[in-house]
Scaffold this motif. Structure first.
Motif, PDB file in Angstrom:
ATOM      1  N   TYR A   1       0.640  -1.215  -0.132  1.00  0.00           N
ATOM      2  CA  TYR A   1       0.093   0.092  -0.047  1.00  0.00           C
ATOM      3  C   TYR A   1       0.750   1.473   0.010  1.00  0.00           C
ATOM      4  O   TYR A   1       0.627   2.325  -0.682  1.00  0.00           O
ATOM      5  CB  TYR A   1      -0.745   0.186   1.110  1.00  0.00           C
ATOM      6  N   VAL A   2       1.797   1.222   0.891  1.00  0.00           N
ATOM      7  CA  VAL A   2       2.821   2.325   0.831  1.00  0.00           C
ATOM      8  C   VAL A   2       3.606   2.549  -0.182  1.00  0.00           C
ATOM      9  O   VAL A   2       3.978   3.718  -0.374  1.00  0.00           O
ATOM     10  CB  VAL A   2       3.401   2.687   2.275  1.00  0.00           C
ATOM     11  N   MET A   3       3.940   1.502  -0.846  1.00  0.00           N
ATOM     12  CA  MET A   3       4.956   1.707  -1.987  1.00  0.00           C
ATOM     13  C   MET A   3       4.115   1.875  -3.207  1.00  0.00           C
ATOM     14  O   MET A   3       5.048   2.224  -4.422  1.00  0.00           O
ATOM     15  CB  MET A   3       5.684   0.620  -1.861  1.00  0.00           C
ATOM     16  N   GLN A   4       2.943   1.631  -3.557  1.00  0.00           N
ATOM     17  CA  GLN A   4       2.329   1.383  -4.835  1.00  0.00           C
ATOM     18  C   GLN A   4       2.525   2.921  -5.723  1.00  0.00           C
ATOM     19  O   GLN A   4       2.510   2.752  -6.770  1.00  0.00           O
ATOM     20  CB  GLN A   4       0.981   0.983  -4.770  1.00  0.00           C
ATOM     21  N   GLY A   5       2.314   4.013  -4.869  1.00  0.00           N
ATOM     22  CA  GLY A   5       2.270   5.172  -5.379  1.00  0.00           C
ATOM     23  C   GLY A   5       3.549   5.793  -6.175  1.00  0.00           C
ATOM     24  O   GLY A   5       3.848   6.451  -6.967  1.00  0.00           O
ATOM     25  N   PHE A   6       4.857   5.095  -5.914  1.00  0.00           N
ATOM     26  CA  PHE A   6       6.050   5.125  -6.435  1.00  0.00           C
ATOM     27  C   PHE A   6       5.880   4.797  -7.783  1.00  0.00           C
ATOM     28  O   PHE A   6       6.641   5.245  -8.335  1.00  0.00           O
ATOM     29  CB  PHE A   6       7.112   4.535  -5.594  1.00  0.00           C
ATOM     30  N   ALA A   7       4.941   3.854  -8.122  1.00  0.00           N
ATOM     31  CA  ALA A   7       4.838   3.511  -9.592  1.00  0.00           C
ATOM     32  C   ALA A   7       3.724   4.383 -10.236  1.00  0.00           C
ATOM     33  O   ALA A   7       3.846   4.574 -11.247  1.00  0.00           O
ATOM     34  CB  ALA A   7       4.689   2.136  -9.700  1.00  0.00           C
TER      35      ALA A   7
ATOM     36  N   GLY B   1       1.978   6.990   6.634  1.00  0.00           N
ATOM     37  CA  GLY B   1       2.041   5.426   6.376  1.00  0.00           C
ATOM     38  C   GLY B   1       3.170   5.196   6.174  1.00  0.00           C
ATOM     39  O   GLY B   1       3.581   3.600   6.294  1.00  0.00           O
ATOM     40  N   LEU B   2       4.174   5.844   5.586  1.00  0.00           N
ATOM     41  CA  LEU B   2       5.527   5.161   5.169  1.00  0.00           C
ATOM     42  C   LEU B   2       6.403   4.921   6.201  1.00  0.00           C
ATOM     43  O   LEU B   2       7.360   3.949   6.236  1.00  0.00           O
ATOM     44  CB  LEU B   2       6.217   6.358   4.150  1.00  0.00           C
ATOM     45  N   LYS B   3       5.935   5.187   7.579  1.00  0.00           N
ATOM     46  CA  LYS B   3       6.667   4.857   8.691  1.00  0.00           C
ATOM     47  C   LYS B   3       6.555   3.194   8.915  1.00  0.00           C
ATOM     48  O   LYS B   3       7.611   2.496   9.840  1.00  0.00           O
ATOM     49  CB  LYS B   3       6.179   5.538  10.056  1.00  0.00           C
TER      50      LYS B   3
END
Length: 396
Positions: free
Chosen positions: A152-158, A285-287
């Protein structure tokens, strides 16, 4: 760390994101830059609760989310929602593409349970991620419980840079048509009218303007948001409906009947601080994403995102072709599943502002690009992802 130092740091990060976006003409979105900087901060010297320490606990963020989503409803008329049926179909097709590819190709490579946990967070927001994380934890799948949060927290990077890229292509094409006159003036006018119709406060037409204060605007926004929350609570024993979905709908209705003015939050001078609070809440949420967690799940994480986006592109391209929607706009609408509101609003506006400084041209681009992006984001993240999570958690 003191509260004011924490506030200075987190706002500075948002400022750097903005400056990079302006400098690169939105080729590198501010959301992407800020997310990277927050991640680096959490891995080095940030206290884990830096956002709450800065003055943005979750309760404040939820309050702002209600106000912002209700305010977004003032941008859409009931007619516009009817007009956006193609957007809804395309958004659903993108989600179907993610589900189809992950549960077929993904399952063959990484196993059924891993892909079941991956799908709802990938097509949704924090609620679906938490549902899958808790479900995996109860099933004794500790690694997959972490996987749900990290995806969830990483999908935005794409999602951020891809969306910026395709919206730039779409915007340049529309701008060229507008300048050449091939994008009919009446078509633009009709779209502008549908997306942002002139609204009169019919219910307060006899109220002197001096009494329509900022607090009165905030009160009406809060009341509409509360009615959405109350309706969701009353419906809960019968059917589960997100209060945020209802807040959007109630915002549309309240504007149509003349209870709210268009862009009420902006006119109450509260839009900027609301966006600030909500963006900080998202980056909070990235924590959860520690280096150790990422190393352990890096391969299935990247693979799930790549496979999901591939399926999303294929399905949205085909459906967009059938519905005569450009492949860029169809893909952009589908990509809203990776981040939702307010990133869809922010990235779209960044792209539009980077393409032209002429207000009429910006209005034309906004009328064409912003409504489908907003509707797509609410359909994917707010509605469908939670439904999928409720179904998929039963498979663990």
């Amino acid at each position: 760390m003191s509260q004011m130092l924490a506030l200075v740091i987190v706002v500075f990060i948002l400022l750097v994101g903005d400056l990079v976006a302006v400098r690169t003409k939105a080729w590198i979105p501010s959301m992407f830059v800020s997310a990277v900087l927050f991640l680096i901060g959490y891995w080095t010297f940030f206290p884990k609760e830096i956002v709450a320490l800065a003055g943005v606990p979750s309760a404040v963020a939820v309050m702002m989310m209600y106000l912002l989503i209700t305010n977004m409803g003032t941008l859409l008329s009931i007619q516009e929602l009817k007009n956006q049926w193609k957007t809804i179909v395309i958004a659903l097709s993108g989600i179907l593409g993610i589900v189809a590819v992950l549960l077929s190709v993904g399952t063959l490579i990484f196993g059924f349970q891993t892909m079941v946990v991956a799908v709802p967070p990938l097509v949704g927001g924090v609620v679906s991620a938490l549902i899958m994380s808790e479900g995996a934890k109860e099933a004794g799948l500790a690694t997959l419980s972490v996987f749900a949060i990290v995806i969830y927290v990483m999908q935005g990077f794409a999602g951020y840079p891809l969306t910026s890229l395709v919206l730039k292509k779409e915007g340049k094409k529309l701008l060229k048509q507008y300048r050449e006159g091939s994008l009919a003036a009446n078509e633009v006018a009709a779209t502008v009218e549908a997306a942002a119709p002139p609204v009169e406060l019919k219910l307060f037409k006899n109220l002197p303007e001096k009494y329509n204060t900022e607090f009165f605007k905030f009160f009406r926004l809060s009341l509409v948001a509360y009615l959405a929350y109350l309706t969701s609570t009353l419906l809960a024993p019968v059917v589960s409906v997100s209060p945020f979905v209802l807040a959007l709908l109630f915002g549309v209705i309240a504007t149509s009947v003349g209870f709210l003015e268009k862009q009420a939050l902006q006119k109450a001078n509260g839009f900027g601080i609301a966006i600030l609070v909500l963006m900080l809440f998202i980056f909070d949420g990235l924590k959860q994403a520690t280096p150790g967690m990422l190393v352990e799940i890096i391969v299935p994480l990247i693979s799930a995102i790549v496979l999901g986006i591939t399926g999303m592109y294929i399905f949205s391209f085909v459906v967009g072709k059938i519905l005569k929607v450009s492949k860029e706009m169809a893909f952009a609408v589908s990509l809203t599943a990776l981040y939702g509101f307010p990133a869809d609003y922010i990235i779209t506006n960044e792209v539009i502002n980077s393409l032209t400084e002429d207000e009429k041209e910006r209005e034309a681009l906004t009328s064409h690009m912003l409504p489908p992006m907003l509707v797509g984001g609410f359909v994917t993240v707010t509605i469908v992802s939670v439904v999928l999570a409720g179904i998929f958690v039963g498979f663990l």
